[in-house]
Design an enzyme around this catalytic site. Sequence first.
Site, short mmCIF file in Angstrom:
data_model
loop_
_atom_site.label_atom_id
_atom_site.label_comp_id
_atom_site.label_asym_id
_atom_site.label_seq_id
_atom_site.Cartn_x
_atom_site.Cartn_y
_atom_site.Cartn_z
N ASP A 28 -1.70 -22.13 -2.44
CA ASP A 28 -0.41 -22.81 -2.45
C ASP A 28 -0.44 -23.73 -3.67
O ASP A 28 -1.10 -24.76 -3.66
CB ASP A 28 -0.22 -23.60 -1.15
CG ASP A 28 1.04 -24.46 -1.19
OD1 ASP A 28 1.82 -24.36 -2.16
OD2 ASP A 28 1.23 -25.24 -0.23
N LYS A 91 4.99 -28.33 -11.93
CA LYS A 91 5.67 -27.16 -11.37
C LYS A 91 7.17 -27.18 -11.66
O LYS A 91 7.79 -26.14 -11.79
CB LYS A 91 5.43 -27.13 -9.86
CG LYS A 91 5.91 -25.89 -9.16
CD LYS A 91 5.47 -25.91 -7.72
CE LYS A 91 5.96 -24.72 -6.93
NZ LYS A 91 5.47 -24.81 -5.54
N GLU A 191 7.04 -19.03 -0.55
CA GLU A 191 6.43 -20.04 0.33
C GLU A 191 6.95 -19.98 1.77
O GLU A 191 6.14 -19.98 2.70
CB GLU A 191 6.64 -21.43 -0.28
CG GLU A 191 5.70 -21.64 -1.47
CD GLU A 191 6.16 -22.73 -2.44
OE1 GLU A 191 7.09 -23.49 -2.08
OE2 GLU A 191 5.61 -22.81 -3.54
N ASP A 213 11.81 -25.69 4.01
CA ASP A 213 10.63 -26.05 3.23
C ASP A 213 11.01 -27.07 2.16
O ASP A 213 11.60 -26.73 1.14
CB ASP A 213 10.07 -24.76 2.58
CG ASP A 213 8.83 -25.02 1.73
OD1 ASP A 213 8.45 -26.19 1.55
OD2 ASP A 213 8.24 -24.04 1.25
#
Lengths: 628, 204
Positions: A28, A91, A191, A213
Amino acid sequence: MTLLDIYEPGETPLPHAGDSDRAAVGIDLGTTNSLVAISTDGRPEILRDALGDGIVPSVVAYLDGEDEPVVGRVATRILEAEPDRVVASVKRLMGRGTGDVASLGGQLAQKIHKPGAGGMVKLDVCGRIVSPVEVSAEILRTLKQRAEWVLGKTVDQAVITVPAYFDDAARTATRDAARLAGLEVLRLVNEPTAAALAYGLDRAAEGLYAVYDLGGGTFDISLLKLEKGVFQVLATGGDAALGGDDFDRLLAQALIDERGDAIAASDVKPVLAVARRAKEALTDTEATTVDLDFGGKATRHEMTRARFDALIAPLVARTIEACRAVLTDAAVEAPALAGVVLVGGSTRVPLVRAEVAGLFGREPLADIDPDEVVALGAALQAEALTRGSDTLLLDVVPLSLGLETMGGLVEKVIPRNTPIPVSRAQDFTTYQDGQTAMAIHVVQGEREMVEQNRSLARFVLAGIPAMVAGAARIRVTFTVDADGLLTVTAKEALTGTEAHVEVKPSYGLSDEEMAAMLQASFENARADVTVRLLAEARVDGRRLMLALDSALAVDGDLLSEDERIALENAKLGLEEAMATDDREAVVAATEALEAVGRPFAERRMDRNIRSALSGVEVSRLETRLQAG
Amino acid sequence: MSVSVTPPVSCTSCGGQIQDAICGGCKSLQPPGVIDHFARLGLSRTFAIDLAALERAYFQAQRRFHPDRFAGRGAKEKTFSLQHATLINEAYETLRDPLARARYLLDLEGRPLPGGDGRTIADPALLMEAMEWREALEEAAEPAELRALAARVQADTAALEARLGDAFAAHDLGRATNEALRLSYLTKLGAELRRKLLPGQAVP
């Protein structure tokens, strides 16, 4: 060795799966934190360091005079002392062009290298130019090393998760980062899908599930149908630039406004770190105090949960809107769901939980640690891909893919939420007599006009035979593979003239850049781990010296002359050790300096406590202690 | 489920004769054959299909051919599995939507639906209906009215699908074409209605 092993189709183990010295992991790669996990016989577990810590903060520090950057907790500690040398939340920049960065505005604490130059964003970290792909590769390399250290095996294959809402450029960038870190990507998995996998197998769940999420920098909402081991994504939506980082920023801004003064760029990161701790405190308490100390002024602030909620309410409302849109997309009513799963550290925020519960009319599930659930799902998928499994993930295209047509309009070729892999063709023709070439502009997004969407690639189909307008037939084919990666080909029917592009030139790495970086990483392959340990030891040493210098400046009067000389000598010893490449020496000198400085530290603490207590009534002291 | 590969061909890996998409001799995956969407999912070629059965067939096919099942194989088989999975998705996407299914069946019969996007209407009776619908949509302003209209569209759509089933079963392609055009118009109307009900939201 048996020569006649016959395997069921698709169940043949990988050539290496039988080797006990190799392993495939699930990763992850998060905005704030990253984790690595492995699954054995359907039981996934997080790989932790010697202290039992599973989290590697997605923070990379580039220190002066060090080739090797420092990653994780150690880099986080450098953030307060030398924020300019630290890259966090990279990210958010994955697959971004320099043109996109303007829209992120002042949200970046990092300097952008030559903005407006076009192409991929690069960061200027105190003169060192790095791309988000390289920074991510450092994080992945650290995770790989951790996995190899824990498992005692070579780890060179991984399933890596990406936000479902990541566009093609960001997916390509993630793949490039893995390649740079020496990892073969078995599959990029979304994800929320990974989270559903971890939940589904855990509870043998069936029916429709929503996965909400909310991570550090991205928000995803996915709707999945779980049935007898099949995980079918029905619809997905979200916001690739919305997360817990934004909560921190709003909280920090409110505090800075309260102080009423300006903040220097170099103080931004430490203040964000303080804001983040306050946010976390407000998960369990109704109010907290926040101390700010920058620009030569120390201030104390009260922050209540109610005030924090009011600050973030508009952002949370945006996520709820996205949830409604996804329900509409899939033509599903909230009561028809079997459950709602919470993923991502930011779902610990009480307002988020309350709003999600309100929308879906039920308490969401959060019994698997929201920080770990995605990595656990990725590990399950890594095992499924290398050792075989009964489960099957069926995912979709998150954002519509199309082409620019006349007048800047977008012609959608693959609409969002189409199951992948998918291949769709569309025919176009020439609009001028004698036209021999055609420009093809690939875009991703839901809007009608080209400029409102994400531009993925441009290429030219040349060599079309000269004909009257409308006679040529040009077939453009979009192909999205099981990783969600797009390839576009264009072909003229009469002559067979062909052009094709793997969609990466605008924002991913060019093949030359990739080759150069891979070359560089081979050259630097010399005992990576040793180098990293040395770098970490130097960081600790440097931190101690910095702390000592500032303590001496304030409380130097607490020391006798002899003590001061002893301290100076120990410090000199550390400086000498740090000039060498001997990690043991650095560690020993650091410990020696700490020992010599301990009485000084204790006296400083006494003094601070006395000054903090003077003039404070006992009743107020109690409330202060409680609030703290 | 059997996916037939058109006439006897030889295995791309071991050269043996093959009957199935996976070679009986060396167990290696073969390239997907040129077969229609129904055959690809092992369903009979009719309009009236059971959506639950379609889904089961789809899952079963993907379980067999999805690239995740061939992650450890060679490049050739990986490519074949990608091709299989892509075609299986295409078949599922086409067959699960009644309008796309009707259009596809007419294509297979060599009678493609005219004016594919439902904008041009030649049949006078259908034109009248369309104009009535359009009027109703323009006049409806209150959410309650819109919802009532949406319920009517839904009921009419269901009735249309039943009639389409009959027409295809009787192989009355003229009638099927007419009803498919009607369905195409109604589908477009339904989308506009949803857009009106949910301002500010994109409708696929």
